[in-house]
Design a protein around this motif. Structure first.
Motif, PDB file in Angstrom:
ATOM      1  N   TRP A 212       0.808  -1.224   0.000  1.00  0.00           N
ATOM      2  CA  TRP A 212       0.000   0.000   0.000  1.00  0.00           C
ATOM      3  C   TRP A 212       0.829   1.257   0.000  1.00  0.00           C
ATOM      4  CZ3 TRP A 212      -4.697   0.278  -1.711  1.00  0.00           C
ATOM      5  CH2 TRP A 212      -5.404  -0.931  -1.818  1.00  0.00           C
ATOM      6  N   GLN A 213       2.003   1.197   0.610  1.00  0.00           N
ATOM      7  CA  GLN A 213       2.875   2.361   0.528  1.00  0.00           C
ATOM      8  C   GLN A 213       3.260   2.641  -0.918  1.00  0.00           C
ATOM      9  OE1 GLN A 213       5.898   1.409   3.460  1.00  0.00           O
ATOM     10  NE2 GLN A 213       4.374   1.643   5.097  1.00  0.00           N
ATOM     11  N   ARG A 214       3.479   1.569  -1.656  1.00  0.00           N
ATOM     12  CA  ARG A 214       3.823   1.743  -3.076  1.00  0.00           C
ATOM     13  C   ARG A 214       2.634   2.318  -3.833  1.00  0.00           C
ATOM     14  NH1 ARG A 214       5.058  -3.312  -4.234  1.00  0.00           N
ATOM     15  NH2 ARG A 214       3.081  -3.581  -5.325  1.00  0.00           N
ATOM     16  N   ARG A 215       1.471   1.787  -3.590  1.00  0.00           N
ATOM     17  CA  ARG A 215       0.287   2.282  -4.306  1.00  0.00           C
ATOM     18  C   ARG A 215      -0.008   3.748  -3.996  1.00  0.00           C
ATOM     19  NH1 ARG A 215      -4.439  -2.302  -4.595  1.00  0.00           N
ATOM     20  NH2 ARG A 215      -3.168  -3.919  -5.559  1.00  0.00           N
ATOM     21  N   TRP A 216       0.097   4.097  -2.723  1.00  0.00           N
ATOM     22  CA  TRP A 216      -0.160   5.497  -2.346  1.00  0.00           C
ATOM     23  C   TRP A 216       0.813   6.426  -3.053  1.00  0.00           C
ATOM     24  CZ3 TRP A 216      -0.127   3.902   3.489  1.00  0.00           C
ATOM     25  CH2 TRP A 216      -1.375   3.348   3.827  1.00  0.00           C
ATOM     26  N   GLU A 217       2.077   5.994  -3.064  1.00  0.00           N
ATOM     27  CA  GLU A 217       3.114   6.807  -3.685  1.00  0.00           C
ATOM     28  C   GLU A 217       2.820   6.979  -5.174  1.00  0.00           C
ATOM     29  OE1 GLU A 217       6.721   6.739  -1.961  1.00  0.00           O
ATOM     30  OE2 GLU A 217       7.252   8.395  -3.278  1.00  0.00           O
ATOM     31  N   GLU A 218       2.506   5.857  -5.823  1.00  0.00           N
ATOM     32  CA  GLU A 218       2.273   5.894  -7.273  1.00  0.00           C
ATOM     33  C   GLU A 218       1.062   6.735  -7.641  1.00  0.00           C
ATOM     34  OE1 GLU A 218       4.227   1.513  -8.140  1.00  0.00           O
ATOM     35  OE2 GLU A 218       2.045   1.761  -8.243  1.00  0.00           O
ATOM     36  N   SER A 219       0.037   6.688  -6.814  1.00  0.00           N
ATOM     37  CA  SER A 219      -1.186   7.406  -7.161  1.00  0.00           C
ATOM     38  C   SER A 219      -1.228   8.814  -6.575  1.00  0.00           C
ATOM     39  CB  SER A 219      -2.405   6.621  -6.666  1.00  0.00           C
ATOM     40  OG  SER A 219      -2.423   6.623  -5.249  1.00  0.00           O
ATOM     41  N   GLY A 220      -0.195   9.176  -5.813  1.00  0.00           N
ATOM     42  CA  GLY A 220      -0.225  10.494  -5.176  1.00  0.00           C
ATOM     43  C   GLY A 220      -1.451  10.654  -4.303  1.00  0.00           C
ATOM     44  N   ALA A 221      -1.718   9.610  -3.530  1.00  0.00           N
ATOM     45  CA  ALA A 221      -2.982   9.553  -2.799  1.00  0.00           C
ATOM     46  C   ALA A 221      -3.196  10.730  -1.851  1.00  0.00           C
ATOM     47  CB  ALA A 221      -3.048   8.243  -2.009  1.00  0.00           C
ATOM     48  N   PHE A 222      -2.110  11.294  -1.324  1.00  0.00           N
ATOM     49  CA  PHE A 222      -2.294  12.316  -0.291  1.00  0.00           C
ATOM     50  C   PHE A 222      -1.927  13.714  -0.784  1.00  0.00           C
ATOM     51  CE2 PHE A 222      -0.933   8.271   1.772  1.00  0.00           C
ATOM     52  CZ  PHE A 222      -2.214   7.861   2.109  1.00  0.00           C
ATOM     53  N   GLU A 223      -1.801  13.828  -2.104  1.00  0.00           N
ATOM     54  CA  GLU A 223      -1.474  15.136  -2.650  1.00  0.00           C
ATOM     55  C   GLU A 223      -2.759  15.943  -2.808  1.00  0.00           C
ATOM     56  OE1 GLU A 223       0.759  14.285  -6.185  1.00  0.00           O
ATOM     57  OE2 GLU A 223       2.385  13.342  -5.026  1.00  0.00           O
ATOM     58  N   VAL A 224      -2.716  17.166  -2.343  1.00  0.00           N
ATOM     59  CA  VAL A 224      -3.934  17.990  -2.390  1.00  0.00           C
ATOM     60  C   VAL A 224      -3.669  19.344  -3.038  1.00  0.00           C
ATOM     61  CG1 VAL A 224      -5.124  16.965  -0.415  1.00  0.00           C
ATOM     62  CG2 VAL A 224      -3.481  18.814  -0.036  1.00  0.00           C
ATOM     63  N   GLU A 225      -4.724  19.895  -3.601  1.00  0.00           N
ATOM     64  CA  GLU A 225      -4.663  21.234  -4.170  1.00  0.00           C
ATOM     65  C   GLU A 225      -5.860  22.025  -3.657  1.00  0.00           C
ATOM     66  OE1 GLU A 225      -2.228  22.420  -5.740  1.00  0.00           O
ATOM     67  OE2 GLU A 225      -1.186  20.530  -6.194  1.00  0.00           O
ATOM     68  N   ILE A 226      -5.747  23.341  -3.779  1.00  0.00           N
ATOM     69  CA  ILE A 226      -6.897  24.179  -3.458  1.00  0.00           C
ATOM     70  C   ILE A 226      -8.040  23.801  -4.383  1.00  0.00           C
ATOM     71  CG2 ILE A 226      -7.796  26.535  -3.691  1.00  0.00           C
ATOM     72  CD1 ILE A 226      -5.115  27.519  -2.634  1.00  0.00           C
ATOM     73  N   ASP A 227      -9.196  23.608  -3.801  1.00  0.00           N
ATOM     74  CA  ASP A 227     -10.345  23.207  -4.591  1.00  0.00           C
ATOM     75  C   ASP A 227     -11.534  24.047  -4.143  1.00  0.00           C
ATOM     76  OD1 ASP A 227     -12.422  22.048  -5.865  1.00  0.00           O
ATOM     77  OD2 ASP A 227     -12.052  19.998  -5.156  1.00  0.00           O
ATOM     78  N   PRO A 228     -11.776  25.141  -4.855  1.00  0.00           N
ATOM     79  CA  PRO A 228     -12.814  26.077  -4.413  1.00  0.00           C
ATOM     80  C   PRO A 228     -14.190  25.419  -4.392  1.00  0.00           C
ATOM     81  CG  PRO A 228     -11.514  27.015  -6.198  1.00  0.00           C
ATOM     82  CD  PRO A 228     -11.167  25.560  -6.121  1.00  0.00           C
TER      83      PRO A 228
END
Length: 889
Positions: free
Chosen positions: A14-30
């Motif tokens: 799961w660490q690999r999957r999270w890394e590959e999918s950028g699971a915890f990357e966030v952007e401003i979302d109005p």
RNA sequence: GCCGGGGUGGCGAAAUGGCAGACGCAGCGGACUUAAAAUCCGCUGGCCGUAAGGCCGUGCGGGUUCGAGUCCCGCCCCCGGCACCA
């Protein structure tokens, strides 16, 4: 899916999957109104994760997952507090340059964080030592300089002899260095200060905004530290001199009782004193004694003083009183001078007794019935009549026209009178001092000023920022800062006149970096500003901050100050950076030792090198070294640290139990704000629990895949299934509430109860009816989802095995389970029946039974008749849904 | 001294004024096993009792209440902060 729970395999996957999918990357979302900023105090990159880190970051990580699953846009970043001493120590000891050492450590620690599975948006990582970060430290410094909030002065500073650098007041609290514990010395050094005292009042005032969100003890510590004190200045003219001595007092109402003005030994008024040589000798002696004694906090010196020979005029009474210099008056506080009123101040009383100065009572207790007047008001010296000072408020006597007034009124009116007459004013003083930020160190942000013989102190122009640290320097560990001997750095030209000039070689306190780092996470790559105010406006203030209580005063006071400053220069529009603060307890462990060669010396053993057997009460029966079998003594629980060698390496825990079980235990074993006693046995329990849930999922997974997700399609529920559903919904309600309040220990307990209820549900997957399978599916899905914040890897794995896609919970749109109010309530409840408040038995009633129904059910029950033994029933107290209490005489 | 937080089993700890000790650890007993580990089941605040059951029990002393671990008053003790701060 393996039948057995292989933590390492699942976690790696799961660490690999999270890394590959950028699971915890966030952007401003109005489009998403709900956003959440979850922050943990950033670590110093020592190179190794310790259990304190594991606990701190597990707390924050769990909350960030909870909020994500609730549909919030969650900012959860991490960075490095990477300036500071240890990098220089490494340079001295091992010749490795601080930058290289620091980068290696960061690399290594980031790997450990990832191995723990913490859900950070690593793209936002910041590090204090990188020029793109410390450039903005320097920029802020220039802004403060422009506004007069940064200034330079010579002052007696706290000096750590071991680290050869200046410490701030906050960092030398208690007379010892906050980092190494060495006794702090005083030295006169010219250094840069930030005017945090300008914000003293706001720092106090704005606590209202965060009250309730911050722990009471932290607010108390800050209040104590700021030390606001309301009173008045009063000027005492000195006879035969132009001078006045200004005193600060909180009890101007006692001024008619003043028998002397007492000044600090190093007070400037002493210069003109007839007895100045006496005073100087005295001041010298006091200084020497203080330096030699390295006073422990709490120690009081014996009060001593000398008469200066000066006379001062009490501006209220016109009376002439002597001016003394004494060791109990401190130059650093107030004005360095006080009026001595022995009748109403313990210290003045003690002093007056010692030197036989007159004691004159000017405040009486208001209620005379309680206390007989214990002196003759006609005589002046009443020291015989007063065994100690009377420090309460009361009513003024022997105070000319003010006599008869109450202290509270007199204080206000007399201060106003003094102001009107031009010899004083109402005043508020603070214990808080300005923040000295100069450090005679290499590994910090250079203070961006240049010294020019012609132009004086010249700020480095903004366009020249950052002032870069040199790549190399000599680290000898002695003498001046390594930076001062780097010629290319020091020698420069004056930005104003172009002449040869020298750079400031002091660097900034590392607490500057941590004062604003979490704003930078919102916009970490910005090259034109510390951050874009609009981005910061979206993400901040921080919704939840988690860290150690040791920062209650230092970091948390500085960052509040910095926030107010950023607000004042238009970067922000709020007063307080952190809405809710949680201070987690320390991780403590037993200590093991053997008496060393020297008396009192101890040789500590690491717990992993000790074999312990315990008796049936859990006490240690024997402890021996695993090395040679020699006996070892057991010491108290102490914070895990190198000095007592009781640290447990998280890597060993991860290897033996997995990251999930390690995290789960660290959150379950104690409430987050309590100290956590690390006991290996406890983590076994966490692992057992995870294995049970895992194997339940394993057994049911095929059956669950073809079970409808709609309760209405499941058919009639059996009694047992209804009980399980009740337990599921009740647990969701409890756990959700616990998460909101960071009560993780009870959240885990509730989930264990649900798991136990699942175990009691005896139906097998093969024999389960559709409705049974539905109830199991509902319970397991809720359990797996609610466990995710604690054990994300195995939860993701179980989630996938229960028929969800490989994309993971967040991508797959998994949501925190919701509960049905009605299902969370039991259909039937056992109502305790009390007789005179004592429980006698239970009554099985419908959960929705009303007051009347409950009363009549109780009264018509023949057991109740037996319990009341035919006595007269006075009344029947009924709490719907809870109990019946029959009161008899 | 002032300010804040606490005091509940062998241990970590739970309890919107309503069954004190949930959940877990440790311990004890049992099942499975050739055996051990693992796993599963049961017991586990104290005292009395074969049992049913009874009595006692949340630092101490009072109070409010039908009912107090919880609220109020007065103490004691522990932890943290500040402290010759005028």
């Amino acid at each position: 899916m393996d039948e057995r729970y292989y933590a390492e395999k699942i976690e790696e996957k799961w660490q690999r999957r999270w890394e590959e999918s950028g699971a915890f990357e966030v952007e401003i979302d109005p489009a998403r109104e709900k956003r959440f900023y979850c922050l943990e105090m950033l670590p110093y990159p020592s190179g190794f994760l310790h259990m304190g880190h594991v606990r701190n970051y597990s707390i924050g990580d769990a909350l960030s997952w909870f909020k994500r699953l609730q549909g919030f846009n969650v900012l959860h970043p991490m960075g490095w507090d990477s300036f500071g001493q240890p990098a220089e120590q490494a340079a001295i000891k091992r010749g490795i340059m601080p930058r290289e050492w620091t980068e290696q450590n960061i690399e290594h620690m980031r790997g450990q964080f990832k191995r723990m599975g913490f859900s950070y948006d690593w793209r936002r990582e910041t590090a204090a030592h990188r020029p793109d970060f410390y450039k903005w430290d320097q920029w802020f410094f220039l802004k403060m300089l422009e506004r007069g909030l940064a200034y330079k002065k010579v002052s007696a500073v706290n000096w750590c002899p071991r680290e050869e650098t200046v410490l701030s007041n906050e960092q030398s609290s208690g007379g010892v260095c906050w980092r190494c514990g060495a006794a702090v010395e005083k030295r006169d050094i010219e250094q840069w200060f930030l005017r945090i005292t300008d914000y003293a009042e706001q720092l106090l005032e704005d606590m209202r905004e965060i009250e309730g969100g911050w722990p009471e003890r932290v607010l108390t510590m800050q209040r104590n530290w700021i030390g606001r004190s309301e009173g008045a200045y009063v000027d005492f003219p000195v006879k035969d001199a132009e001078d006045v001595v200004r005193v600060f007092t909180t009890r101007i109402d006692t001024i008619y009782g003043a028998n002397a003005v007492v000044v600090a030994p190093d007070h400037p008024a002493v210069e003109q004193a007839p007895m100045r040589d006496d005073v100087r000798r005295f001041a010298e002696r006091v200084r020497a004694e203080r330096a030699a004694a390295a006073r422990m906090p709490g120690d009081e010196e014996e009060k001593e003083g000398v008469n200066t020979g000066l006379l001062a005029v009490n501006p209220f009474s016109g009376e002439l009183i002597p001016v003394w210099a004494a060791n109990y008056v401190l130059m650093e506080y107030g004005t360095g001078a006080v009026m001595s009123v022995p009748a109403h101040d313990e210290r003045d009383f003690e002093f007056a007794q010692k030197y036989s100065l007159p004691i004159r009572r000017v405040i009486e207790r208001v209620s005379h019935e309680q206390e007989q007047i214990d002196h003759d008001p006609e005589t002046e010296d009443q020291s015989v009549a007063m065994p100690h000072a009377f420090t309460d408020y009361g009513i003024l006597v022997s105070s000319a026209d003010w006599s008869g007034k109450l202290s509270a009124d007199a204080k206000r009116e007399m201060a106003a009178f003094a102001q009107q007459q031009g010899f004083g004013e109402p005043a508020t003083t603070y214990r808080l001092r300005d923040w000295g930020i100069s450090r005679q160190r290499f590994w910090g942000a250079p203070i961006p000023v240049i010294y020019c013989d012609a132009c004086g102190v010249v700020p480095v122009p903004e366009s020249d920022l950052p002032v870069l640290l040199p790549e190399r320097a000599e680290f000898t560990g002695t003498g001046q800062s390594p930076l001062a001997s780097v010629e290319e750095f020091v020698n420069t030209t004056c930005p104003k006149c172009g002449a040869a000039a020298r750079r400031e070689t002091d660097t900034m306190d590392t607490f500057v970096d941590s004062s604003w780092y979490f704003f930078r996470y919102c916009d970490p790559k910005n090259e034109r500003a510390p951050f874009d105010p609009e981005r910061v406006a979206y993400w901040t203030p921080v919704d939840q901050y988690v860290g150690g209580v040791e920062h209650a005063v230092m970091h948390l006071l500085y960052t509040r100050f910095w926030t107010k400053f950023m607000r004042d220069i238009g970067l922000l529009n709020f007063n307080e950076p952190v809405r809710r603060l949680t201070t987690q307890g320390m991780v403590v462990a037993e200590t093991f030792y053997r008496e060393g060669e020297e008396p009192g010396q101890k040789v500590y053993f690491n717990p992993s090198a000790v074999e312990v057997t315990r008796d049936d009460k859990g006490r240690v029966a024997s402890a021996v070294s695993t090395d040679d079998g020699s006996p070892v003594l057991v010491g108290p629980f102490e914070k895990m640290s190198k000095s007592v060698n009781n640290g447990v390496d998280p890597r060993e825990m991860i290897e033996a139990y997995g990251a999930d079980a390690t995290r789960l235990f660290s959150l379950f074993a104690a409430p987050v704000d309590n100290d956590l006693r690390w006991q290996e046995a406890g983590i076994d329990g966490a692992l057992r629990f995870l294995r049970r849930v895992y194997s339940t999922v394993y057994r049911w997974r095929d059956r669950l895949r073809d079970t409808p997700s709609d309760a209405s399609a499941a058919g009639e529920f059996s009694e047992a299934a209804r009980r399980l559903r009740h337990e599921t919904h009740r647990t969701i309600a409890r756990v959700t509430d616990d998460f909101e309040n960071l009560r993780y220990n009870t959240a885990v307990a509730a989930m264990m109860e649900l798991s136990n209820a699942l175990g009691d549900f005896k139906t097998t997957p093969e024999s389960a009816s559709p409705s049974d399978a539905f109830a199991v599916r509902e319970a397991l899905e809720a359990l797996v989802l609610m466990l995710t914040p604690f054990t994300p890897h195995v939860s993701e794995e179980m989630w996938e095995q229960m028929g969800h896609g490989p994309e993971g919970m967040l991508r797959g749109g998994a949501r925190w389970p919701s509960f049905d109010e009605a299902l969370a309530r039991k259909e039937q409840v056992e109502i305790p029946v009390q007789v005179n408040g004592k429980v006698r038995g239970r009554l099985l009633l419908g959960a929705d039974a009303g007051e009347d129904e409950m009363r009549s059910a109780a009264l018509s029950d023949e057991r109740v008749r037996a319990w009341t033994e035919g006595k007269e029933i006075v009344k029947v107290v009924v709490v719907p849904g809870r109990l019946v209490n029959v009161v008899v005489r």
